[in-house]
Design a protein around this motif. Structure first.
Motif, PDB file in Angstrom:
ATOM      1  N   ASP A  33       0.829  -1.203   0.000  1.00 43.88           N
ATOM      2  CA  ASP A  33       0.000   0.000   0.000  1.00 43.88           C
ATOM      3  C   ASP A  33       0.865   1.256   0.000  1.00 43.88           C
ATOM      4  O   ASP A  33       0.635   2.196  -0.771  1.00 43.88           O
ATOM      5  CB  ASP A  33      -0.902   0.022   1.243  1.00 43.88           C
ATOM      6  N   ILE A  34       1.874   1.270   0.887  1.00 43.08           N
ATOM      7  CA  ILE A  34       2.724   2.452   1.020  1.00 43.08           C
ATOM      8  C   ILE A  34       3.500   2.705  -0.264  1.00 43.08           C
ATOM      9  O   ILE A  34       3.622   3.839  -0.728  1.00 43.08           O
ATOM     10  CB  ILE A  34       3.685   2.279   2.204  1.00 43.08           C
ATOM     11  N   THR A  35       4.031   1.638  -0.865  1.00 42.19           N
ATOM     12  CA  THR A  35       4.769   1.770  -2.115  1.00 42.19           C
ATOM     13  C   THR A  35       3.894   2.388  -3.199  1.00 42.19           C
ATOM     14  O   THR A  35       4.332   3.269  -3.958  1.00 42.19           O
ATOM     15  CB  THR A  35       5.290   0.400  -2.594  1.00 42.19           C
ATOM     16  N   ALA A  36       2.644   1.959  -3.253  1.00 43.79           N
ATOM     17  CA  ALA A  36       1.718   2.490  -4.260  1.00 43.79           C
ATOM     18  C   ALA A  36       1.427   3.966  -4.019  1.00 43.79           C
ATOM     19  O   ALA A  36       1.399   4.770  -4.961  1.00 43.79           O
ATOM     20  CB  ALA A  36       0.422   1.684  -4.238  1.00 43.79           C
ATOM     21  N   PHE A  37       1.200   4.347  -2.768  1.00 51.85           N
ATOM     22  CA  PHE A  37       0.942   5.749  -2.450  1.00 51.85           C
ATOM     23  C   PHE A  37       2.157   6.609  -2.761  1.00 51.85           C
ATOM     24  O   PHE A  37       2.043   7.696  -3.312  1.00 51.85           O
ATOM     25  CB  PHE A  37       0.568   5.912  -0.975  1.00 51.85           C
ATOM     26  N   LEU A  38       3.345   6.113  -2.412  1.00 54.00           N
ATOM     27  CA  LEU A  38       4.573   6.864  -2.645  1.00 54.00           C
ATOM     28  C   LEU A  38       4.788   7.120  -4.136  1.00 54.00           C
ATOM     29  O   LEU A  38       5.218   8.207  -4.548  1.00 54.00           O
ATOM     30  CB  LEU A  38       5.762   6.119  -2.048  1.00 54.00           C
ATOM     31  N   ALA A  39       4.460   6.125  -4.956  1.00 53.63           N
ATOM     32  CA  ALA A  39       4.654   6.246  -6.400  1.00 53.63           C
ATOM     33  C   ALA A  39       3.789   7.350  -7.008  1.00 53.63           C
ATOM     34  O   ALA A  39       4.124   7.908  -8.056  1.00 53.63           O
ATOM     35  CB  ALA A  39       4.351   4.922  -7.073  1.00 53.63           C
ATOM     36  N   THR A  40       2.687   7.698  -6.352  1.00 52.76           N
ATOM     37  CA  THR A  40       1.778   8.708  -6.907  1.00 52.76           C
ATOM     38  C   THR A  40       2.216  10.136  -6.606  1.00 52.76           C
ATOM     39  O   THR A  40       1.694  11.080  -7.212  1.00 52.76           O
ATOM     40  CB  THR A  40       0.351   8.516  -6.365  1.00 52.76           C
ATOM     41  N   VAL A  41       3.165  10.326  -5.693  1.00 53.53           N
ATOM     42  CA  VAL A  41       3.494  11.692  -5.271  1.00 53.53           C
ATOM     43  C   VAL A  41       4.943  12.103  -5.544  1.00 53.53           C
ATOM     44  O   VAL A  41       5.251  13.296  -5.484  1.00 53.53           O
ATOM     45  CB  VAL A  41       3.199  11.892  -3.764  1.00 53.53           C
TER      46      VAL A  41
END
Length: 215
Positions: A33-41
């Motif tokens: 989840d965190i990796t996915a969120f980080l990739a968006t910002v």
């Protein structure tokens, strides 16, 4: 109507606190989840190196009411406030956050320093947020993810960041955290994994640090 909201808040707080207990005291997202969120910002071409979960240190000073910031997700609706209250109750119930605002031995440089700005961003006005400290090839980032009751997370934003070159030192803080020092001579101590990659990525410099008595 007020009583209905109070009833909802109480039930939500109990549900989230129970979820925290079942997860061993943590409401954190999983690594995917965190990796996915980080990739968006992150910026184009910026690559994530490591991230970890950290919580306010018990000795952090309390942020004055006038210095608190908005979380960046657009106001404080009744639902947002109730969800934030539930997360806060769960954190206290699980032992994640029992702060002592009378002490300030875990922050040096004041609230206008790099360390002080990081401390402020860890505690926005609305407390229904998840905070992740992440390291990329260019920056140290505080990632803020909006959370609600249970596992309703998103979206995410970068609440604070510093160039890697501006993070000049680290040191282990017992078994419950570590300190980071910045180029403006400020530093901050966080609670979490004392052997995190985020700490070992920076020069390990022993005490004394600015503001500390010689040892």
């Amino acid at each position: 109507m007020v009583n209905d909201f109070r009833s909802f808040a109480g039930k939500a707080a109990k549900a989230v606190a129970e979820e925290a207990r079942q997860r061993g005291g943590s409401l954190a997202l999983n690594d995917e989840d965190i990796t996915a969120f980080l990739a968006t910002v992150v910026e184009p071409g910026e690559q994530g190196v490591a991230f970890d979960r950290f919580t306010p240190h018990l000795d952090w000073p309390k942020v004055p009411r006038g210095r608190k910031v908005e979380d960046g997700f657009g106001g404080r609706s009744t639902t947002r406030k109730l969800a934030g209250a539930a997360i806060g109750v769960a954190a206290v119930a699980s032992g994640e956050w029992i702060g002592d605002p009378r002490q300030s031995t875990a922050l040096h440089g004041g609230f206008d320093s790099m360390a002080g700005q990081l401390r402020i961003q860890f505690e926005p006005v609305t407390n229904g947020c998840e905070h992740i400290l992440a390291l990329t090839n260019n920056r140290l980032i505080l990632l803020r993810i909006r959370s609600g009751v249970g596992r309703k997370f998103g979206p995410a934003l970068i609440a604070w960041w510093a160039h890697r070159s501006h993070v000049i030192a680290s040191r282990r803080n017992g078994t419950i955290g570590f300190s980071l020092a910045f180029a403006d001579s400020s530093w901050i101590t966080l609670r979490g994994n004392a052997d995190s990659t985020l700490r070992t990525a920076f020069p390990d410099t022993p005490s004394p640090w600015p503001g500390e008595p010689p040892r």
